[in-house]
Scaffold this active site. Structure first.
Site, PDB file in Angstrom:
ATOM      1  CB  CYS A   1       2.559   6.841   9.651  1.00 35.24           C
ATOM      2  SG  CYS A   1       1.732   5.612  10.489  1.00 35.24           S
TER       3      CYS A   1
ATOM      4  NE  ARG B   1       4.242 -12.427  -0.593  1.00 40.94           N
ATOM      5  CZ  ARG B   1       3.330 -11.731   0.187  1.00 40.94           C
ATOM      6  NH1 ARG B   1       2.568 -12.163   0.596  1.00 40.94           N
ATOM      7  NH2 ARG B   1       3.773 -10.391   0.434  1.00 40.94           N
TER       8      ARG B   1
ATOM      9  CB  VAL C   1      -0.891  -0.128   1.117  1.00 40.04           C
ATOM     10  CG1 VAL C   1      -0.390  -0.103   2.580  1.00 40.04           C
ATOM     11  CG2 VAL C   1      -1.847   1.047   1.147  1.00 40.04           C
TER      12      VAL C   1
ATOM     13  NE  ARG D   1      10.594   4.395  10.946  1.00 40.27           N
ATOM     14  CZ  ARG D   1       9.322   3.746  11.099  1.00 40.27           C
ATOM     15  NH1 ARG D   1       8.833   3.346  12.113  1.00 40.27           N
ATOM     16  NH2 ARG D   1       8.749   3.716   9.985  1.00 40.27           N
TER      17      ARG D   1
ATOM     18  CG  HIS E   1      -2.342   8.033  11.360  1.00 40.71           C
ATOM     19  ND1 HIS E   1      -3.470   6.900  10.848  1.00 40.71           N
ATOM     20  CD2 HIS E   1      -1.310   7.113  11.577  1.00 40.71           C
ATOM     21  CE1 HIS E   1      -2.672   5.761  10.867  1.00 40.71           C
ATOM     22  NE2 HIS E   1      -1.314   6.061  10.997  1.00 40.71           N
TER      23      HIS E   1
ATOM     24  CB  SER F   1      -4.534   2.712   5.039  1.00 43.32           C
ATOM     25  OG  SER F   1      -4.381   4.053   5.653  1.00 43.32           O
TER      26      SER F   1
END
Lengths: 334, 334
Positions: B129, B39, B13, B99, B242, B159
């Site tokens: 996010c 895949r 996504v 990170r 969000h 999402s």
């Protein structure tokens, strides 16, 4: 001994829940009267396997009433509660009309039932739904360590706004599921698939009425006007069940271990005591239709020593409204 | 001058959103390669009106690549990012793999683009996010008054968990609209009509991984390991967008008026500047599909002098992921 109970606003979502709660808890009423405005008078509401005819809520309707449970909105409560009280009823009012009146106690039975004794106007106010569940959880912690500051973000359900709002969320959800664009009529926009702050503006700029209720009512119920409360109230696409993320600071350090110990013994609280795991926390879907205030995610703060975090979920129609009012009535007659 | 860009995890996504963002922003790529695991290799993804064939993400696939945008999960990033960097690509990785590495800058261009210059491993990490949108809003306030403590409650969209989670929320919503009981497979229960904390447990008991990311990443991006962060992360039944309720305290008092002035000029921020009114606030439904971080409800705190409250909403796939990564890439090539 006879005990006549009136439910005012009996056709509303909380009024119906009051009748259901009286029935489920086998409240020792010798008579229950369903009252409402002229618009709803003459209709019928279910009760104890039968139905009650809804009568007009006027002064005479309170003759002989011992306890009047009001959920008819603030305007009706301002007009009718004194009339009911003048006829000898103890009024327990779910609206905001009397909550700020220093002569009307604001009561959550688990926290401050004693306050109900002093009711010069014969009116006891039932707090706002979002405040009730918070103080049920914070009350025992405040008693132990005195609350200093609470930051609370709410995740509030549609049913807090009444029947039409519940119906609109359900129809919006159908619209969304069908790939359409939900439209708001009761709500100021789409709630399905979205978040809204839909409460009226409060008396302070930048704050909603709901937020200021949480500030003032928390202080009044806990009997401490110095408690700092910082709320952000948000409506989420959930039909029933309010949730709250709470950060609490105290005058003396409180640990999560001590808080859990206090909450395990706290009346009305169901403690979720496991460490964090996905999905293992209080959820509105599970709290809806139950009486308890679910408390989980009790955590020592990572930044402020002695501060705590909690996640508090309850059925906003039950403990947040009807149940709390009926529990007050039970203590009055018991 | 040639600029070859690889998108790793191109069928996911965020990977698709990266391709869309490169296209929409007319990123000056002379070649774009879509890469993925075995895949998905061989499938096709839309790009610039045509399609790209998805190739296997192996070491050789990075030959000649200048910038590799990774959104393939932490395991793939740990394995493949060093291989891409060894071939001369600058890696911008959207997973959590790098990170925390002191040799990998964690970058939000509006806040700390300078940090991207020092990348001894050739890897730049793209933050979580929920952290990105918060620091876009808090960065300018921190620069002015130095953040001391942030309490943040999130309202996060499905999402953020990928395609399967989005699909499951949509199918759960249909089930709910039809009067059924939604079941969770990707989610640990019903998300439609409910709230979930579905993230993995973090390294500290009582905290989720998502919450600890917000703590550590906020400190690293803002370059101040002393900032206290108290997060509660919650998934809401929203597909994309969000939202965050933030209470912020600073080392010197900050007023809402000053914060609004700073936010009005802040890059990437769209300020909602009206006083509170129902429905007049940033909403996920409106933020979805847009690039800005919407900031509203900027309020002086009622309890803590000099503290602020804010409501921050952004598209978690765009600014929260793909857009932030592409913006880093734009600054590198520009």
């Amino acid at each position: 001994m006879s005990c006549v109970v009136a439910v005012v606003g009996a056709t509303g979502v909380v009024g119906r829940e009051m009748l259901r709660t009286l029935e489920l808890r086998r409240f020792p009423a010798t008579e229950v009267r369903a009252l409402a405005s002229a618009r709803s008078a003459g209709s019928r509401v279910p009760f104890r396997g039968g139905e009650l005819e809804v009568k007009l809520a006027c002064a005479e309707a309170f003759d002989g009433v011992d306890i009047a449970l009001f959920s008819a909105g603030a305007a009706a409560a301002r007009e009718l509660a004194p009339l009911a009280a003048a006829r000898g009823a103890v009024v327990i009012d779910n609206s905001s009309a009397w909550r700020g009146d220093p002569d009307c106690p604001l009561v959550v039975p688990e926290v401050n039932m004693d306050a109900a004794k002093n009711r010069p106007k014969g009116i006891i106010a039932n707090p706002n739904c979002s405040t009730i569940q918070m103080v049920v959880a914070l009350g025992p912690l405040h008693a132990a360590a005195r609350l200093k500051h609470v930051v609370v973000s709410t995740y509030q359900a549609a049913s807090g706004k009444g029947h039409a709002a519940m119906d609109e969320l359900i129809s919006q959800t159908r619209e969304l599921a069908a790939g359409g664009e939900p439209v708001g009529n009761v709500f100021p926009g789409a709630l399905a698939g979205n978040l809204l702050m839909d409460w009226k503006a409060g008396s302070l700029p930048d704050w909603s009425e709901e937020e200021l209720k949480m500030v003032n009512e928390t202080r009044k119920i806990l009997g401490d006007p110095e408690i700092g409360v910082t709320p952000t109230t948000v409506r989420v696409p959930v039909v029933t069940g309010h949730s709250e993320a709470v950060h609490a600071q105290f005058h003396r350090p409180m640990t999560a271990a001590e808080a859990r110990e206090l909450l395990r013994r706290a009346p009305g609280v169901r403690l979720f005591d496991e460490p964090y795991a996905p999905g293992k926390h209080p959820q509105p879907r599970e709290a809806a239709g139950t009486d308890d205030v679910f408390v989980g995610r009790v955590r020592d703060d990572l930044a402020v020593p002695g501060a705590l975090n909690l996640w508090i979920v309850a059925d906003n129609l039950r403990k947040g409204a009807a149940l709390n009012a009926v529990q007050i009535a039970e203590r009055l007659v018991g």
